[in-house]
Design a protein around this motif. Structure first.
Motif, PDB file in Angstrom:
ATOM      1  N   ARG A 260       1.292  -1.464   0.085  1.00  0.00           N
ATOM      2  CA  ARG A 260      -0.466  -0.157  -0.216  1.00  0.00           C
ATOM      3  C   ARG A 260       0.356   1.397  -0.425  1.00  0.00           C
TER       4      ARG A 260
ATOM      5  N   GLU B  53       0.657   3.737   1.376  1.00  0.00           N
ATOM      6  CA  GLU B  53       0.842   4.586   2.882  1.00  0.00           C
ATOM      7  C   GLU B  53       2.251   4.409   3.306  1.00  0.00           C
ATOM      8  N   HIS B  54       2.373   2.801   2.822  1.00  0.00           N
ATOM      9  CA  HIS B  54       3.739   2.604   3.629  1.00  0.00           C
ATOM     10  C   HIS B  54       5.567   3.389   2.728  1.00  0.00           C
TER      11      HIS B  54
END
Length: 302
Positions: free
Chosen positions: A283, A285-286
């Motif tokens: 994802r 977001e990482h």
């Protein structure tokens, strides 16, 4: 055909020929600056299309890597992609492809393809789940400079976390096997993500049922190739992943006797996340946590 890349990344959907010339749908990610320090091959989990790895692949290209993603035969674009001169199977009924075939014909060919084109650079191998397991089976795994496993373990069902272990066992044996024998392939609508070739699904089920996973498959002569890999190997193990528990990661790494694998256990709170699990690494977001750390390790060798 090339398409607009993300930021400074050039993205091109291509065909990579397997060992038997079977066309594999693939995507090449290149830094638009032209400066490339490393080559990276990303190898998919079972029933996971390569598009899942697009964000991470683009990030690595942004960091200066030439990156390839691809689909195993009978899955994703390696099933449905229209290629002039080739007959891709619209139906998987009667289509012959086992997990051992994916290793010997597809993954090994992808390693060779990258090595031939980027032989002046270190070749890093990223393996997600099955993509990590298969490194040990490759005849040419010595061509890999370093390997990063992401949520990759020897998936014996009893060593998965409860209650997920019981769901996996029931889905494979009481849903998947009967449906596969009935239809001649494993239909993705039954809850397995993508349609899978019959032989691949049945071999996978046999491995999951065996306490030694693929190490217990006496028909798998390529198990001996585990001993040929001598380069650095790091395995990322996520504490909330029910399918690649620390014990299963250790079991998989026990096969690599010619190197000293490193396990890095990561909990969601370590990176300020709510969850990671089996798929969450990829994802976006990482990007500034997991992705940055992975890229730094992959590019450590000059």
């Amino acid at each position: 055909m090339a398409e607009a890349g993300l930021d400074d990344v050039y993205v091109d959907d291509i065909i990579v020929p397997a060992a038997d010339r079977y066309p594999l749908g693939a995507t090449l990610f290149l830094p638009r600056t032209g400066r490339r320090s490393h080559a990276v091959l990303i190898n998919s989990a079972t029933a996971v299309p390569r598009k899942v790895y697009r964000g991470f692949a683009s990030y690595l290209a942004h960091c200066g890597c030439a990156v390839l993603t691809y689909d195993y035969r009978g899955t994703g674009d390696s099933r449905l992609k229209a290629v002039t001169g080739y007959n891709q199977p619209r139906s998987l009924v009667g289509f012959k492809a086992s997990m051992a075939d994916w290793a010997a014909k597809d993954v090994a060919s992808a390693v060779q393809w990258m090595r031939e084109r980027y032989g002046n650079m270190p070749l890093a191998y990223v393996g997600h789940s099955f993509g990590g397991q298969v490194l040990g089976l490759l005849r040419n795994n010595k061509d890999v400079s370093r390997a990063l496993f992401i949520a990759a373990g020897a998936g014996y069902w009893k060593l998965m976390a409860s209650p997920d272990r019981y769901r996996v066992y029931a889905m494979l044996n009481f849903v998947g096997v009967p449906l596969t024998k009935l239809f001649g392939y494993m239909p993705g609508w039954a809850g397995f993500g993508m349609d899978l070739p019959k032989d691949a699904f049945l071999q996978w089920t046999d491995w999951v049922n065996h306490e030694r996973y693929l190490f217990g498959d006496s028909t798998l002569d390529t198990r001996e190739n585990f001993h040929n890999y001598t380069k650095p190997l790091r395995a990322l193990c996520f504490t909330d992943d029910p399918f690649a528990t620390r014990t299963l990661v250790e079991l998989l790494l026990s096969g690599f006797t010619a190197t000293e694998p490193e396990i890095v256990s990561i909990s969601p709170k370590d990176i300020g996340a709510r969850k990671i699990g089996h798929m969450g690494f990829f994802r976006p977001e990482h990007r500034d946590t997991l992705w940055r750390g992975a890229a730094e390790w992959l590019q450590a060798e000059q």
